[in-house]
Design a protein around this motif. Sequence first.
Motif, PDB file in Angstrom:
ATOM      1  N   SER A  14       0.833  -1.207   0.000  1.00  0.00           N
ATOM      2  CA  SER A  14       0.000   0.000   0.000  1.00  0.00           C
ATOM      3  C   SER A  14       0.864   1.252   0.000  1.00  0.00           C
ATOM      4  O   SER A  14       0.661   2.157  -0.816  1.00  0.00           O
ATOM      5  N   GLU A  34       8.913   3.075   8.115  1.00  0.00           N
ATOM      6  CA  GLU A  34       8.619   1.636   8.248  1.00  0.00           C
ATOM      7  C   GLU A  34       9.271   1.099   9.521  1.00  0.00           C
ATOM      8  O   GLU A  34      10.455   1.266   9.747  1.00  0.00           O
ATOM      9  N   ASN A  42       4.364  -7.642   4.421  1.00  0.00           N
ATOM     10  CA  ASN A  42       4.235  -9.098   4.537  1.00  0.00           C
ATOM     11  C   ASN A  42       4.552  -9.835   3.245  1.00  0.00           C
ATOM     12  O   ASN A  42       4.657 -11.058   3.232  1.00  0.00           O
ATOM     13  N   PRO A  59       3.393 -17.890   2.393  1.00  0.00           N
ATOM     14  CA  PRO A  59       3.417 -17.920   0.930  1.00  0.00           C
ATOM     15  C   PRO A  59       2.580 -16.808   0.330  1.00  0.00           C
ATOM     16  O   PRO A  59       1.457 -16.561   0.769  1.00  0.00           O
ATOM     17  N   HIS A  60       3.096 -16.142  -0.662  1.00  0.00           N
ATOM     18  CA  HIS A  60       2.372 -15.062  -1.336  1.00  0.00           C
ATOM     19  C   HIS A  60       2.215 -15.400  -2.816  1.00  0.00           C
ATOM     20  O   HIS A  60       3.171 -15.274  -3.584  1.00  0.00           O
ATOM     21  N   TYR A  61       1.023 -15.848  -3.155  1.00  0.00           N
ATOM     22  CA  TYR A  61       0.726 -16.260  -4.525  1.00  0.00           C
ATOM     23  C   TYR A  61       0.038 -15.103  -5.231  1.00  0.00           C
ATOM     24  O   TYR A  61      -1.124 -14.826  -4.963  1.00  0.00           O
ATOM     25  N   ARG A 357      -4.474  -3.607   4.170  1.00  0.00           N
ATOM     26  CA  ARG A 357      -5.126  -4.711   4.885  1.00  0.00           C
ATOM     27  C   ARG A 357      -5.379  -4.387   6.358  1.00  0.00           C
ATOM     28  O   ARG A 357      -6.406  -4.745   6.909  1.00  0.00           O
ATOM     29  N   TYR A 364      -7.655  -8.597   2.594  1.00  0.00           N
ATOM     30  CA  TYR A 364      -7.388  -8.276   1.204  1.00  0.00           C
ATOM     31  C   TYR A 364      -6.188  -9.039   0.658  1.00  0.00           C
ATOM     32  O   TYR A 364      -5.179  -9.213   1.336  1.00  0.00           O
ATOM     33  N   MET A 366      -3.107  -9.186  -2.372  1.00  0.00           N
ATOM     34  CA  MET A 366      -2.164  -8.163  -2.827  1.00  0.00           C
ATOM     35  C   MET A 366      -2.745  -7.289  -3.936  1.00  0.00           C
ATOM     36  O   MET A 366      -2.583  -6.064  -3.918  1.00  0.00           O
TER      37      MET A 366
HETATM   38  P1  FAD Z   1       1.471  -4.818   5.084  1.00  0.00           P
HETATM   39  O1  FAD Z   1       2.187  -5.685   4.124  1.00  0.00           O
HETATM   40  O2  FAD Z   1       1.060  -5.384   6.404  1.00  0.00           O
HETATM   41  O3  FAD Z   1       2.342  -3.508   5.320  1.00  0.00           O
HETATM   42  C1  FAD Z   1       2.104  -2.600   6.364  1.00  0.00           C
HETATM   43  C2  FAD Z   1       3.443  -2.130   6.869  1.00  0.00           C
HETATM   44  O4  FAD Z   1       3.237  -1.105   7.854  1.00  0.00           O
HETATM   45  C3  FAD Z   1       4.226  -3.243   7.554  1.00  0.00           C
HETATM   46  O5  FAD Z   1       5.466  -3.416   6.913  1.00  0.00           O
HETATM   47  C4  FAD Z   1       4.391  -2.737   9.000  1.00  0.00           C
HETATM   48  O6  FAD Z   1       5.627  -3.074   9.568  1.00  0.00           O
HETATM   49  C5  FAD Z   1       4.229  -1.237   8.834  1.00  0.00           C
HETATM   50  N1  FAD Z   1       3.784  -0.572  10.057  1.00  0.00           N
HETATM   51  C6  FAD Z   1       2.731  -0.907  10.837  1.00  0.00           C
HETATM   52  N2  FAD Z   1       2.657  -0.080  11.899  1.00  0.00           N
HETATM   53  C7  FAD Z   1       3.675   0.811  11.780  1.00  0.00           C
HETATM   54  C8  FAD Z   1       4.126   1.898  12.566  1.00  0.00           C
HETATM   55  N3  FAD Z   1       3.521   2.235  13.717  1.00  0.00           N
HETATM   56  N4  FAD Z   1       5.203   2.622  12.147  1.00  0.00           N
HETATM   57  C9  FAD Z   1       5.858   2.273  10.997  1.00  0.00           C
HETATM   58  N5  FAD Z   1       5.460   1.225  10.220  1.00  0.00           N
HETATM   59  C10 FAD Z   1       4.397   0.504  10.597  1.00  0.00           C
HETATM   60  N6  FAD Z   1      -2.137 -11.959  -0.701  1.00  0.00           N
HETATM   61  C11 FAD Z   1      -2.225 -12.499  -1.937  1.00  0.00           C
HETATM   62  O7  FAD Z   1      -2.633 -11.808  -2.880  1.00  0.00           O
HETATM   63  N7  FAD Z   1      -1.834 -13.794  -2.170  1.00  0.00           N
HETATM   64  C12 FAD Z   1      -1.361 -14.598  -1.185  1.00  0.00           C
HETATM   65  O8  FAD Z   1      -1.026 -15.759  -1.413  1.00  0.00           O
HETATM   66  C13 FAD Z   1      -1.265 -14.057   0.140  1.00  0.00           C
HETATM   67  N8  FAD Z   1      -0.819 -14.817   1.141  1.00  0.00           N
HETATM   68  C14 FAD Z   1      -0.710 -14.278   2.391  1.00  0.00           C
HETATM   69  C15 FAD Z   1      -0.199 -15.096   3.403  1.00  0.00           C
HETATM   70  C16 FAD Z   1      -0.059 -14.576   4.680  1.00  0.00           C
HETATM   71  C17 FAD Z   1       0.484 -15.452   5.761  1.00  0.00           C
HETATM   72  C18 FAD Z   1      -0.444 -13.223   4.950  1.00  0.00           C
HETATM   73  C19 FAD Z   1      -0.291 -12.663   6.334  1.00  0.00           C
HETATM   74  C20 FAD Z   1      -0.949 -12.430   3.950  1.00  0.00           C
HETATM   75  C21 FAD Z   1      -1.101 -12.941   2.652  1.00  0.00           C
HETATM   76  N9  FAD Z   1      -1.574 -12.165   1.602  1.00  0.00           N
HETATM   77  C22 FAD Z   1      -1.667 -12.707   0.349  1.00  0.00           C
HETATM   78  C23 FAD Z   1      -2.016 -10.760   1.813  1.00  0.00           C
HETATM   79  C24 FAD Z   1      -0.909  -9.751   1.540  1.00  0.00           C
HETATM   80  O9  FAD Z   1       0.161  -9.963   2.443  1.00  0.00           O
HETATM   81  C25 FAD Z   1      -1.486  -8.364   1.741  1.00  0.00           C
HETATM   82  O10 FAD Z   1      -2.606  -8.143   0.906  1.00  0.00           O
HETATM   83  C26 FAD Z   1      -0.490  -7.230   1.470  1.00  0.00           C
HETATM   84  O11 FAD Z   1       0.829  -7.550   1.821  1.00  0.00           O
HETATM   85  C27 FAD Z   1      -0.958  -6.029   2.261  1.00  0.00           C
HETATM   86  O12 FAD Z   1      -0.117  -4.947   2.056  1.00  0.00           O
HETATM   87  P2  FAD Z   1      -0.224  -3.690   3.021  1.00  0.00           P
HETATM   88  O13 FAD Z   1       0.758  -2.697   2.546  1.00  0.00           O
HETATM   89  O14 FAD Z   1      -1.638  -3.271   3.132  1.00  0.00           O
HETATM   90  O15 FAD Z   1       0.129  -4.237   4.464  1.00  0.00           O
END
Ligand code: FAD
Length: 389
Positions: A14, A34, A42, A59-61, A357, A364, A366
Amino acid sequence: MFNTDCLIVGAGYSGLVAAERLANKYGLRSIIVERRSHIGGNAHDEYDDHGVLVHTYGPHYFRTNAERIKDYLSLFTEWHPVDYKILSYTEGKYWKFPINLNTFEQLIGRDSSTEEMEAWLAEKRIPIESPSNSEEVIISQVGWELYEKFFKGYTIKQWHRSPKELDASVCGRIPIRTNRDDRYLRETFQALPKAGYSRMFQRMLAACGDYVRLLLNTDYREVMSQISYRHLIYTGPIDTFFDDCYGTLPYRSLRFERESFDAEQLERRIEISGREGFWQPAMQVNYPNDEKFTRIVEIKHATGQKTSNSTIVREYPDNFGPGKEPYYPVPAPDASALYQKYQERTEALTDVSFIGRLATYRYYNMDQVVGMALMTADKIGPKLQTGNS
Ligand code: FAD
Ligand code: UDP
């Protein structure tokens, strides 16, 4: 004091996508803060000590039906097409999964047909017009026997609640088919970034040049007072943003246990894996009933990496609490009601966008968070641009 257009909390999908679009489409500057020591959230991946590319947080598919999202990410990566295939292990054997005609043949112990499977399911199904929870969504498609074999135990382990207490969308994610299509996912485009996720994120960041500054290992609350910004994009947990004022939202955490093997050790597994250089017969094997972990992932099956070593990761569901990562928001009516209270508070904050997410408390994938970040950049970009001119 640092000056910037946007302060972005979180360098996951995001935060990075929003920063990249604001920079390259709207000429706006951002500072990304970060908490972790790396970008990618993640979806981060890395080479382990055995030279095997692993997905650090499960795993991230990658998959999507949206051409627009694939085209956007293709600016930063080439793709390695994958038909994601998995198995389920229960009652001492590997089952074809998700449920399809091959699974049905395993169940009845002989060859069959789509017509026979459909007739069998018609007898087993529990008629429910609009399934309202994860138990109903499965029993209404396949009945109790297959629900208990493949879904009930896995779901209780993963979520620490009964499938009855979870939205229908949780188990409804898993396709059920009466043909021989045994791919785990439904989307039209299924592929991994050719050189890995981390490489794709690095390219995204590099494309921003001087427009984006990144602060790793930093909680935004430690630095906020030193940054002057016009808009905040927040991608962390929504309850933390509001100091848990209505109480902590429920999350599920995970514990990952890695184990690596060299060529000689893998050679001894060949009868099980069926393939030289691998430990298990598929990229992912689910364990609905017999073990404490939910799945074992050997991502090398999907990445196509050519290496004689291999690494597997056992995934143990865990309660969320201090020092644990909130990997999964819990899709359930009680959690949504609490989230709604936080969501209402966001409406008054016109100079803050909550995306991703954790900030929207949604299960959600990716591609969905990429879509959300693109939309957000297009919403706030023109406004901030006007303010700059
Ligand atoms: P995140 O990746 O959670 O990023 C948020 C970031 O904010 C993190 O790095 C965190 O450290 C940072 N943060 C939080 N609080 C603070 C703070 N106070 N100060 C500074 N930084 C902070 N999606 C798929 O499409 N296919 C898949 O196969 C799939 N498998 C998954 C498997 C698992 C085990 C998990 C947990 C998720 C999976 N997903 C999958 C979902 C995918 O990980 C998410 O949709 C995507 O990574 C979300 O991105 P994001 O940026 O919203 O959140
Ligand atoms: N599920 C199950 N048995 C399985 C696989 C999945 O009961 O063998 C249920 C479980 O509740 C899980 C949900 O379906 O949380 C979604 O599964 P998915 O593999 O999509 O989960 P994720 O990869 O997001 O953890």
